[in-house]
Design a protein around this motif. Structure first.
Motif, PDB file in Angstrom:
ATOM      1  N   LEU A 468       0.847  -1.392   0.137  1.00 13.07           N
ATOM      2  CA  LEU A 468      -0.024   0.067  -0.098  1.00 13.07           C
ATOM      3  C   LEU A 468       0.728   1.288   0.217  1.00 13.07           C
ATOM      4  CD1 LEU A 468      -2.782   1.458   0.118  1.00 13.07           C
ATOM      5  CD2 LEU A 468      -2.668   0.996   2.742  1.00 13.07           C
ATOM      6  N   ASP A 501       1.437   5.836  15.950  1.00 17.22           N
ATOM      7  CA  ASP A 501       0.068   5.232  15.711  1.00 17.22           C
ATOM      8  C   ASP A 501      -0.575   6.246  15.307  1.00 17.22           C
ATOM      9  OD1 ASP A 501      -1.463   2.547  17.008  1.00 17.22           O
ATOM     10  OD2 ASP A 501      -2.507   4.176  16.346  1.00 17.22           O
ATOM     11  N   LEU A 502      -1.367   6.488  14.007  1.00 20.08           N
ATOM     12  CA  LEU A 502      -2.253   7.283  13.797  1.00 20.08           C
ATOM     13  C   LEU A 502      -3.455   7.194  14.765  1.00 20.08           C
ATOM     14  CD1 LEU A 502      -2.015   6.905   9.726  1.00 20.08           C
ATOM     15  CD2 LEU A 502      -1.096   8.716  11.200  1.00 20.08           C
ATOM     16  N   ASP A 503      -4.066   8.451  14.983  1.00 20.19           N
ATOM     17  CA  ASP A 503      -5.027   8.696  15.980  1.00 20.19           C
ATOM     18  C   ASP A 503      -6.563   8.327  15.419  1.00 20.19           C
ATOM     19  OD1 ASP A 503      -3.061   9.306  17.909  1.00 20.19           O
ATOM     20  OD2 ASP A 503      -3.067  11.188  17.588  1.00 20.19           O
ATOM     21  N   HIS A 504      -7.331   7.876  16.440  1.00 17.99           N
ATOM     22  CA  HIS A 504      -8.662   7.345  15.676  1.00 17.99           C
ATOM     23  C   HIS A 504      -8.709   7.042  14.295  1.00 17.99           C
ATOM     24  CE1 HIS A 504      -9.689   8.618  19.590  1.00 17.99           C
ATOM     25  NE2 HIS A 504      -9.482  10.065  19.661  1.00 17.99           N
ATOM     26  N   LYS A 506      -9.745   4.384  13.018  1.00 15.50           N
ATOM     27  CA  LYS A 506     -10.955   3.533  12.685  1.00 15.50           C
ATOM     28  C   LYS A 506     -12.238   4.643  12.519  1.00 15.50           C
ATOM     29  CE  LYS A 506     -13.871   0.055  15.168  1.00 15.50           C
ATOM     30  NZ  LYS A 506     -14.916   0.577  14.733  1.00 15.50           N
ATOM     31  N   HIS A 514     -13.080   2.339   3.775  1.00 16.03           N
ATOM     32  CA  HIS A 514     -11.851   1.789   3.577  1.00 16.03           C
ATOM     33  C   HIS A 514     -10.958   2.509   2.744  1.00 16.03           C
ATOM     34  CE1 HIS A 514      -9.715  -1.257   5.645  1.00 16.03           C
ATOM     35  NE2 HIS A 514      -8.761  -1.564   4.411  1.00 16.03           N
ATOM     36  N   ASP A 518      -7.191   4.019   3.153  1.00 12.54           N
ATOM     37  CA  ASP A 518      -5.926   3.847   2.364  1.00 12.54           C
ATOM     38  C   ASP A 518      -5.223   4.883   1.626  1.00 12.54           C
ATOM     39  OD1 ASP A 518      -6.220   1.213   2.980  1.00 12.54           O
ATOM     40  OD2 ASP A 518      -6.916   0.408   0.822  1.00 12.54           O
ATOM     41  N   LEU A 521      -3.394   6.494   4.490  1.00 13.87           N
ATOM     42  CA  LEU A 521      -2.101   5.860   4.740  1.00 13.87           C
ATOM     43  C   LEU A 521      -0.923   6.053   3.831  1.00 13.87           C
ATOM     44  CD1 LEU A 521      -3.585   2.440   5.960  1.00 13.87           C
ATOM     45  CD2 LEU A 521      -2.506   4.051   7.443  1.00 13.87           C
ATOM     46  N   ARG A 540       6.438   0.603   7.905  1.00 10.05           N
ATOM     47  CA  ARG A 540       4.886   0.437   8.172  1.00 10.05           C
ATOM     48  C   ARG A 540       5.029  -1.043   9.062  1.00 10.05           C
ATOM     49  NH1 ARG A 540      -0.450  -0.798   4.597  1.00 10.05           N
ATOM     50  NH2 ARG A 540      -2.042  -0.627   6.491  1.00 10.05           N
ATOM     51  N   GLY A 543      -1.363  -2.330  10.372  1.00 10.84           N
ATOM     52  CA  GLY A 543      -2.297  -1.223   9.934  1.00 10.84           C
ATOM     53  C   GLY A 543      -2.163   0.165  10.001  1.00 10.84           C
ATOM     54  N   LYS A 613      -0.984   7.934  23.792  1.00  2.00           N
ATOM     55  CA  LYS A 613      -2.551   7.436  23.751  1.00  2.00           C
ATOM     56  C   LYS A 613      -3.403   8.072  24.886  1.00  2.00           C
ATOM     57  CE  LYS A 613      -2.526   5.830  19.325  1.00  2.00           C
ATOM     58  NZ  LYS A 613      -3.248   6.247  18.110  1.00  2.00           N
ATOM     59  N   ARG A 617      -3.646  11.650  23.112  1.00  2.00           N
ATOM     60  CA  ARG A 617      -3.174  11.427  21.754  1.00  2.00           C
ATOM     61  C   ARG A 617      -2.560  12.481  21.087  1.00  2.00           C
ATOM     62  NH1 ARG A 617      -7.520   8.276  22.516  1.00  2.00           N
ATOM     63  NH2 ARG A 617      -7.362   6.224  21.811  1.00  2.00           N
TER      64      ARG A 617
HETATM   65  N1  LIG Z   1      -8.153   1.700   5.452  1.00  2.00           N
HETATM   66  C1  LIG Z   1      -7.386   0.800   5.985  1.00  2.00           C
HETATM   67  N2  LIG Z   1      -7.470   0.607   7.279  1.00  2.00           N
HETATM   68  C2  LIG Z   1      -6.940  -0.284   8.138  1.00  2.00           C
HETATM   69  C3  LIG Z   1      -5.677  -0.770   7.531  1.00  2.00           C
HETATM   70  N3  LIG Z   1      -5.079  -1.417   8.401  1.00  2.00           N
HETATM   71  C4  LIG Z   1      -5.986  -1.354   9.434  1.00  2.00           C
HETATM   72  N4  LIG Z   1      -6.691  -0.494   9.374  1.00  2.00           N
HETATM   73  C5  LIG Z   1      -7.878  -0.073  10.342  1.00  2.00           C
HETATM   74  O1  LIG Z   1      -6.982   0.795  11.252  1.00  2.00           O
HETATM   75  C6  LIG Z   1      -8.013   0.688  12.304  1.00  2.00           C
HETATM   76  C7  LIG Z   1      -7.654   0.675  13.888  1.00  2.00           C
HETATM   77  O2  LIG Z   1      -8.268   0.963  14.884  1.00  2.00           O
HETATM   78  P1  LIG Z   1      -7.814   0.709  16.179  1.00  2.00           P
HETATM   79  O3  LIG Z   1      -6.912  -0.117  16.633  1.00  2.00           O
HETATM   80  O4  LIG Z   1      -9.151   0.619  17.094  1.00  2.00           O
HETATM   81  O5  LIG Z   1      -7.352   2.387  16.376  1.00  2.00           O
HETATM   82  P2  LIG Z   1      -7.744   3.872  16.165  1.00  2.00           P
HETATM   83  O6  LIG Z   1      -8.985   3.957  15.616  1.00  2.00           O
HETATM   84  O7  LIG Z   1      -6.553   4.308  15.173  1.00  2.00           O
HETATM   85  O8  LIG Z   1      -7.485   4.403  17.504  1.00  2.00           O
HETATM   86  P3  LIG Z   1      -6.222   4.928  18.466  1.00  2.00           P
HETATM   87  O9  LIG Z   1      -5.095   4.297  18.020  1.00  2.00           O
HETATM   88  O10 LIG Z   1      -6.710   4.260  19.809  1.00  2.00           O
HETATM   89  O11 LIG Z   1      -6.425   6.281  18.497  1.00  2.00           O
HETATM   90  C8  LIG Z   1      -9.234  -0.509  12.362  1.00  2.00           C
HETATM   91  O12 LIG Z   1     -10.300  -0.018  12.057  1.00  2.00           O
HETATM   92  C9  LIG Z   1      -8.503  -1.266  11.162  1.00  2.00           C
HETATM   93  O13 LIG Z   1      -9.459  -1.713  10.380  1.00  2.00           O
HETATM   94  C10 LIG Z   1      -5.453  -0.674   6.104  1.00  2.00           C
HETATM   95  O14 LIG Z   1      -4.661  -1.146   5.409  1.00  2.00           O
HETATM   96  N5  LIG Z   1      -6.206   0.273   5.505  1.00  2.00           N
END
Ligand SMILES: Nc1nc2c(ncn2[C@@H]2O[C@H](COP(=O)(O)OP(=O)(O)OP(=O)(O)O)[C@@H](O)[C@H]2O)c(=O)[nH]1
Length: 631
Positions: A468, A501-504, A506, A514, A518, A521, A540, A543, A613, A617
């Protein structure tokens, strides 16, 4: 760079020598007993041969101090061994499809020699490494180019004639490694120690020289770079006057690394150029004045078919006195493209250039001992598979026996030659057929094996890359961390980890989908790649998690990098449908001064990230004694 080792076997054994050197060595061999100094000086003009001899000398003295000086290698191996290795070299293949058309083989050897002579001159005036060692190191520093041209002739022609401004980038794209990697591997294979071979990898570009941190290695890389730059000018102008632009470019480096002012630099340059010019005759033999079929005026008119291999026919070369009627007719009748020489030296030159399938030698045209000439021919690579017919006068069987022992395949009486030669050449044909079959099989086999190396290398690169973002993946990051930690534990530069680690994240996925996640990222990866510097690795690790591995800096410097990353993240905006997406990042830092092993280091960075975190954050945390602090 282990994969390039796989092509070493081919490359190291078959790197071609310039024809001029080949011929000069044969002449030395064939004249009187050559002295070891004469041979050593000739060997020194040829990177391929020098490499082979170093490898042999080092293999013979496994336990002892490595041999880097070519003269020492020659002295250790002794005259007989050196003579054998020297005559059995590979030559640039005269058949177009097997040589790299765009690669200037003779120019490469000549340029390498000039770099080596300059390196020796500079080393003699600076306390960097023994001059003879640096001579060898500089001579071999670009041998990877020769290897790529030899192993991948077609692909390398495409690269050299392509439009890419960066040779190294194009090589990496094509092969998964570049000529510097390969030069390094070959030099190590020859037995050149790491502290000399490694700096050579950096010598082509000033930026890369600047990357060499260790003091002595930096001086060696700088010396080689200066030699390389000066050689580029000298090679073009063939003049001992140094132009101001080149001088300006290298003066500061020469001052810092070698403590040498511009006046001394000019003097060393002039000495090296003069030394090199005095050797240039070795290279000007067949390369710049091809002594091929068409260049011998006295025989040109007679030799209508003087470029026998042009039309795909088998090649015959005849050494015959001018008084005898030429054997062109019977040879042509037997299907051989023929060329005549009446002088033994000329015949050897033509043989070296065109590597014939059949040699017809009239004993009356031989100067010196026939047996010696035959042994010389048989000891060369091209001469091993040639069919040799000797024409003589009334030699009885006991007189023929030593000639057969020395290498002839057939003896013919002079009176019989013209009429019976054609009828007797079936074995010569068969041998030539077999040779060409064998060569084409070998070529196909090599081609397949070499292509496999490239595919494997590309696969490996892919399996170490995150698709990616294009960044190194976790596996590659861990390998890099392991390497850096191993150096640190041997007293090398400090290691640091910034866990990001990117914040929030999800929420981004949930809200925009999604695909938007991507895009973000990929954008984050690209922006961060522009923020980090040489010596720092961004990977990387999962995720929305990343790692930066730093080397050679303290925690305070790591904090500055982290702040730059944080600021750059703040500026990221990704337009997506009707909205614009932004993001923040949390980071945890850990430094090797505070960790007992690499797992502890990673663990410490993870915990600091967790604290960031927990702390809300978008912040950078590190551990100080027992508390976590934010930058
Ligand atoms: N679009 C996309 N999402 C991904 C990928 N890999 C992981 N994720 C998503 O990243 C999110 C990580 O969520 P969490 O671990 O809850 O963390 P967060 O939402 O960043 O919250 P905090 O880390 O606590 O700030 C999940 O929804 C995964 O599905 C990817 O390659 N592409």
């Amino acid at each position: 760079m282990d994969q390039s080792r796989l092509i070493l076997k081919d490359a190291a054994d078959e790197l071609p020598s310039p024809n001029g050197v080949a011929l000069a060595i044969m002449q030395l061999w064939n004249s009187d007993t050559p002295s070891i100094t004469q041979i050593a000086r000739l060997v020194e003009t040829d990177p391929a041969l020098s490499g082979r001899l170093l490898r042999l000398a080092n293999a013979a003295s496994r336990a002892g101090r490595p041999v880097v000086s070519i003269r020492e290698a020659v002295a250790r191996l002794g005259l007989e061994t050196v003579k054998q290795v020297a005559v059995a070299f590979s030559l640039v293949d005269p058949e177009q499809e097997r040589q790299c058309e765009a690669f200037d083989y003779a120019g490469f050897a000549s340029h390498s020699l000039l770099v080596a002579m300059l390196a020796r001159q500079l080393a003699s005036q600076s306390n960097t490494a023994p001059p003879e060692d640096l001579f060898a190191c500089a001579l071999l520093a670009r041998v990877g180019c020769l290897a790529l041209a030899t192993v991948y002739p077609q692909e390398y022609t495409q690269i050299l004639t392509g439009s890419s401004p960066s040779l190294v980038a194009e090589e990496r794209h094509r092969f998964g490694f570049d000529h510097n990697d390969l030069s390094y591997e070959l030099m190590r294979d020859y037995g050149v120690p790491e502290p000399l071979a490694r700096p050579a990898v950096h010598h082509e570009s000033l930026d890369r020289v600047g990357d060499v941190a260790d003091g002595r290695r930096f001086r060696i890389a700088a010396l080689l770079h200066i030699a390389y730059r000066l050689a580029n000018q000298g090679f073009q102008t063939r003049d001992a006057a140094l132009d101001d632009e080149t001088l300006d470019r290298v003066t500061a480096l020469a001052h810092d690394a070698l403590d040498m002012d511009s006046q001394r630099l000019r003097a060393r340059f002039a000495d090296a150029i003069n030394e090199w010019l005095s050797w240039s005759q070795v290279f000007s033999l067949p390369e710049s004045h091809p002594v091929g079929p068409d260049s011998a005026p006295e025989t040109q008119a007679a030799d209508r078919h003087d470029d026998p291999h042009e039309d795909g026919r088998k090649r015959a070369l005849v050494l015959q006195t001018p008084s005898d009627p030429p054997l062109t007719e019977p040879l042509e009748a037997a299907g051989f493209g023929t060329c005549h020489r009446d002088d033994q030296e000329q015949m050897l030159r033509t043989a070296v250039e065109h590597q014939p399938d059949l040699l017809v030698i009239d004993q009356a045209a031989i100067t010196g001992s026939a047996e010696r000439l035959l042994r010389l021919i048989r000891s060369t690579e091209w001469g091993r598979a040639v069919y040799i017919v000797l024409i003589g006068d009334h030699l009885d069987e006991p007189a023929q026996a030593p000639l057969y022992a020395a290498g002839i395949d057939m003896y013919l009486e002079r009176e019989m030659a013209a009429e019976s030669l054609a009828d007797r050449l079936a074995p010569a044909h068969r041998l030539a057929e077999l040779k060409s079959l064998w060569l084409s099989d070998r070529r196909d086999l090599r081609r397949t094996a070499n292509q496999l190396v490239i595919s494997r290398r590309k696969f490996e690169t892919l399996s170490m890359t995150d698709t990616l973002t294009g960044l190194p993946n976790r596996r590659a990051g861990m390998a890099e961390l392991e390497r850096a930690w191993a150096q640190w534990s041997r007293g090398g530069p400090a290691v640091g980890i910034i866990a990001l680690d990117l914040d929030h994240f999800k929420r981004i996925n949930d809200h925009h989908g999604h695909a938007a996640g991507d895009r973000l990222l990929a954008e984050v990866a690209s922006v961060w790649s522009g923020v980090i510097r040489q010596g720092e690795t961004l990977c990387r690790s999962g995720g929305e998690e990343f790692l930066v591995i730093t080397t050679g800096i303290d925690l305070a410097a790591m904090k500055r990098i982290a702040v730059r990353l944080q600021q750059a993240t703040r500026d990221i905006t990704v337009p997506w449908r009707d909205s614009v997406i932004g993001i923040s990042v949390s980071m945890g830092l850990a430094h090797s001064n505070d960790a007992t092993d690499q797992e502890a280091l990673l663990n410490r960075a993870d915990k600091a990230l967790y604290a960031a975190k927990e702390g809300g954050r978008n912040r950078i945390c590190f551990r100080d004694n027992d508390t976590y602090l934010a930058v």
